[in-house]
Structures are given as C-alpha cells and as structure tokens.
Design a protein around this motif. Structure first.
Motif, PDB file in Angstrom:
ATOM      1  N   GLY A 188      14.122 -13.423 -12.189  1.00  0.00           N
ATOM      2  CA  GLY A 188      13.619 -12.380 -11.783  1.00  0.00           C
ATOM      3  C   GLY A 188      12.816 -12.533  -9.979  1.00  0.00           C
ATOM      4  O   GLY A 188      12.970 -14.000  -9.243  1.00  0.00           O
ATOM      5  N   VAL A 189      12.212 -11.833 -10.089  1.00  0.00           N
ATOM      6  CA  VAL A 189      11.677 -11.540  -8.309  1.00  0.00           C
ATOM      7  C   VAL A 189      10.235 -11.488  -8.451  1.00  0.00           C
ATOM      8  O   VAL A 189       9.999  -9.858  -8.653  1.00  0.00           O
ATOM      9  N   VAL A 190       9.440 -12.301  -7.579  1.00  0.00           N
ATOM     10  CA  VAL A 190       8.132 -11.608  -7.509  1.00  0.00           C
ATOM     11  C   VAL A 190       8.030 -11.423  -5.854  1.00  0.00           C
ATOM     12  O   VAL A 190       8.392 -12.324  -5.028  1.00  0.00           O
ATOM     13  N   ALA A 191       7.532 -10.526  -5.565  1.00  0.00           N
ATOM     14  CA  ALA A 191       8.110  -9.396  -4.242  1.00  0.00           C
ATOM     15  C   ALA A 191       6.660  -9.544  -4.122  1.00  0.00           C
ATOM     16  O   ALA A 191       5.279  -9.864  -4.186  1.00  0.00           O
ATOM     17  N   TRP A 192       6.566  -8.769  -2.486  1.00  0.00           N
ATOM     18  CA  TRP A 192       5.043  -8.367  -2.418  1.00  0.00           C
ATOM     19  C   TRP A 192       5.342  -6.779  -1.615  1.00  0.00           C
ATOM     20  O   TRP A 192       6.299  -6.034  -1.577  1.00  0.00           O
ATOM     21  N   LEU A 193       3.680  -6.385  -2.072  1.00  0.00           N
ATOM     22  CA  LEU A 193       3.412  -4.768  -2.229  1.00  0.00           C
ATOM     23  C   LEU A 193       1.947  -4.731  -1.187  1.00  0.00           C
ATOM     24  O   LEU A 193       1.594  -5.851  -2.040  1.00  0.00           O
ATOM     25  N   PRO A 194       1.868  -3.454  -0.909  1.00  0.00           N
ATOM     26  CA  PRO A 194       1.029  -3.375  -0.034  1.00  0.00           C
ATOM     27  C   PRO A 194      -0.146  -2.844  -1.186  1.00  0.00           C
ATOM     28  O   PRO A 194      -0.477  -1.862  -0.940  1.00  0.00           O
ATOM     29  N   LEU A 195      -1.085  -4.291  -1.104  1.00  0.00           N
ATOM     30  CA  LEU A 195      -2.156  -3.826  -2.370  1.00  0.00           C
ATOM     31  C   LEU A 195      -3.303  -3.435  -1.708  1.00  0.00           C
ATOM     32  O   LEU A 195      -4.112  -2.944  -2.278  1.00  0.00           O
ATOM     33  N   THR A 196      -2.928  -3.552  -0.146  1.00  0.00           N
ATOM     34  CA  THR A 196      -4.337  -2.708   0.412  1.00  0.00           C
ATOM     35  C   THR A 196      -4.264  -1.489   0.132  1.00  0.00           C
ATOM     36  O   THR A 196      -5.572  -0.662   0.572  1.00  0.00           O
ATOM     37  N   ASP A 197      -3.248  -0.944  -0.270  1.00  0.00           N
ATOM     38  CA  ASP A 197      -3.183   1.016   0.000  1.00  0.00           C
ATOM     39  C   ASP A 197      -2.233   1.389  -1.680  1.00  0.00           C
ATOM     40  O   ASP A 197      -1.050   1.517  -1.991  1.00  0.00           O
ATOM     41  N   PRO A 198      -3.351   1.507  -2.402  1.00  0.00           N
ATOM     42  CA  PRO A 198      -2.820   1.735  -4.077  1.00  0.00           C
ATOM     43  C   PRO A 198      -2.053   2.804  -3.556  1.00  0.00           C
ATOM     44  O   PRO A 198      -1.307   3.300  -5.065  1.00  0.00           O
TER      45      PRO A 198
END
Length: 272
Positions: free
Chosen positions: A75-85
């Motif tokens: 599995g991969v715990v990645a990054w997403l732009p959480l300040t931009d829903p």
C-alpha cells in the motif's frame, strides 16, 4: 504475513524534499527499493506500506509507480491537495488500487492548526467516504490534540498517529504526551504506529529500556488491535539499522500482540 507499516523512498535527482539537507548525513542520498529489499528478506518482512516524504503530486505519482513495480509494497500513503477539496475529489475518483491513505507534513506547516481549516476538514470527509486512511505526523502537543477533534467530527475516517506522536524519549518526557495519546485512543477510529522511536531517543546511546515506557503506554491505551509496527526506514538509520529497529520493536511488543502489531492491524486498517 509480516508487515512494515511505515517506510520511505526518495530520489534526490528527481524529487524535491526541502527538509532533506546535507546536515542529515546518512539520509542525504537516494533510497530505492533495491536498498530495502535485502533488509526485509533478512528479518522476514513480507509487505510494506510506503509513506510519502514530500507534499507533492509528483511524489504521489512516483510512489505509485514504485508500487506497480515491486510486489512487496502492499500500500501507498500518498499526498493529496487537502486544502483544495475539488482537486482532492478529482484525484480520488480514479485512484490506484494500492493507494490506501493520505498524509501531509503538517509538522512543517507554520500554522499548528493547519488540520482544522474548513477546506482540509472537508477533504478529510472525502477520504472517509472513499474508505481511505489519514496518517497524522505530529510533533507538537497541539497536533495530537487535533486527532481527537477530527476523530469526533469524522467517525468514519480511519486515523493513524505516526511514530506514537514522537514522544520526547531522549529527555524522558511524558506529559502532556501520555494524556493526549490516551485521549486520541478513546476514539475507536484512531490507531497508532510503533515507529520512529529510536530517532527520538539519544542516537548514540539509546537502549530498548529507554523506549519501553512509551510502547507500554501505547499498548495500554490502544491494545494490540490498533497498533502497527513501522520501521521508519531510512530515517531510522540516524540511530539504528533495520534489523535492530525490527528486533527492538518485537522485544517491546512481546509475543502476545505480535500477530496484530506486525501484520494483522496494518492489513485490516489499510485494507490489503
């Protein structure tokens, strides 16, 4: 199945890691799957969870490509732009099958309340709807306080506190860490990783006894069913090699909780 629920890779030629400076010595080089695979085989680890080390979509894409190429990455715990829903929702609409969770380096943000922004809370709700987990990398007591807040607001969101929230092992610090960890553990959707502890101790002189009170407290408040082992390799190399980290965690957890902490919890939590 033995699982290392927290490890990293990075490539200094292709990636951008602002925190990774030459002053970090052994860490200031590229670390790839070929470096880790022999370490896993030597101690019998079958699968790993690869966790982001930079807040960028380029990092996310790079990690998912590595997961495609290497079976041991479960599995991969990645990054997403959480300040931009909106962008977060778009990314979640067509996600990779090994994309199991999201993390943001909140401890590098100037605002200690970064997690409580309305936009971030909205995005965390999207993660909950998608069945994804959120890894919380916390440094300040304030960061750990927010875990309980978010767990209450999003009871369907799977949260995991990385590195037991970095207790101050070297200074034998205890409060407010112990009470805040217990408060977070009171929520059934909050889990924690027995990881990253050797680098919070004295790098040159630490012993398992230094780490024991912190692991025992985590076992008391979470139980083995909500704890998972993570090597935090290669960051752990600042204080110990892979085998030492693995064997120390095994010693401190004990036989009774081994099946959960070294595999079962991570597989259930991340869904692989």
């Amino acid at each position: 199945m033995i699982v290392d629920a927290h490890q990293h890779f990075w490539n200094l030629e292709t990636g951008d890691y602002p925190w990774l400076t030459p002053e970090l010595g052994v860490l200031h080089r590229t670390y790839a799957p070929a470096d880790l695979a022999p370490e896993l085989a030597a101690v019998g680890v079958d699968r790993t969870v690869l966790v982001q080390a930079a807040d960028s979509m380029a990092e996310t894409e790079s990690m998912l490509a590595l997961a495609d190429a290497h079976e041991f990455i479960a599995g991969v715990v990645a990054w997403l732009p959480l300040t931009d829903p909106d962008r977060t929702a778009e990314a979640l609409a067509d996600r990779h099958p090994k994309f199991v969770g999201v993390r943001h380096l909140i401890h590098d943000e100037p605002d200690p309340d970064w997690l409580l922004q309305d936009t971030v809370l909205t995005s965390l709700g999207l993660l909950a709807e998608a069945g994804l987990a959120f890894d919380v990398v916390s440094l300040l007591p304030r960061h750990l306080e927010h875990v309980a807040t978010i767990a209450g607001r999003h009871p369907g969101l799977k949260l995991v506190v990385d590195h037991l929230s970095k207790p101050r092992v070297k200074d034998r610090g205890w409060q407010p860490w112990a009470d805040l960890l217990a408060a977070a553990a009171a929520f059934p959707n909050v889990y924690a990783k027995v990881s990253g502890l050797v680098t919070e101790a004295d790098h040159a002189t630490w012993t398992p006894a230094d780490l024991r009170p912190y692991v025992e407290h985590a076992l008391r408040v979470f139980g083995t069913g909500r704890l998972m082992f993570g090597s935090d390799w290669p960051v752990a190399l600042l204080a110990a090699d892979y085998r030492t980290v693995f064997e120390t965690a095994s010693l401190l957890v004990g036989e009774q909780g081994r099946d959960d902490v070294f595999g079962g919890t991570a597989a259930r939590f991340y869904g692989f």
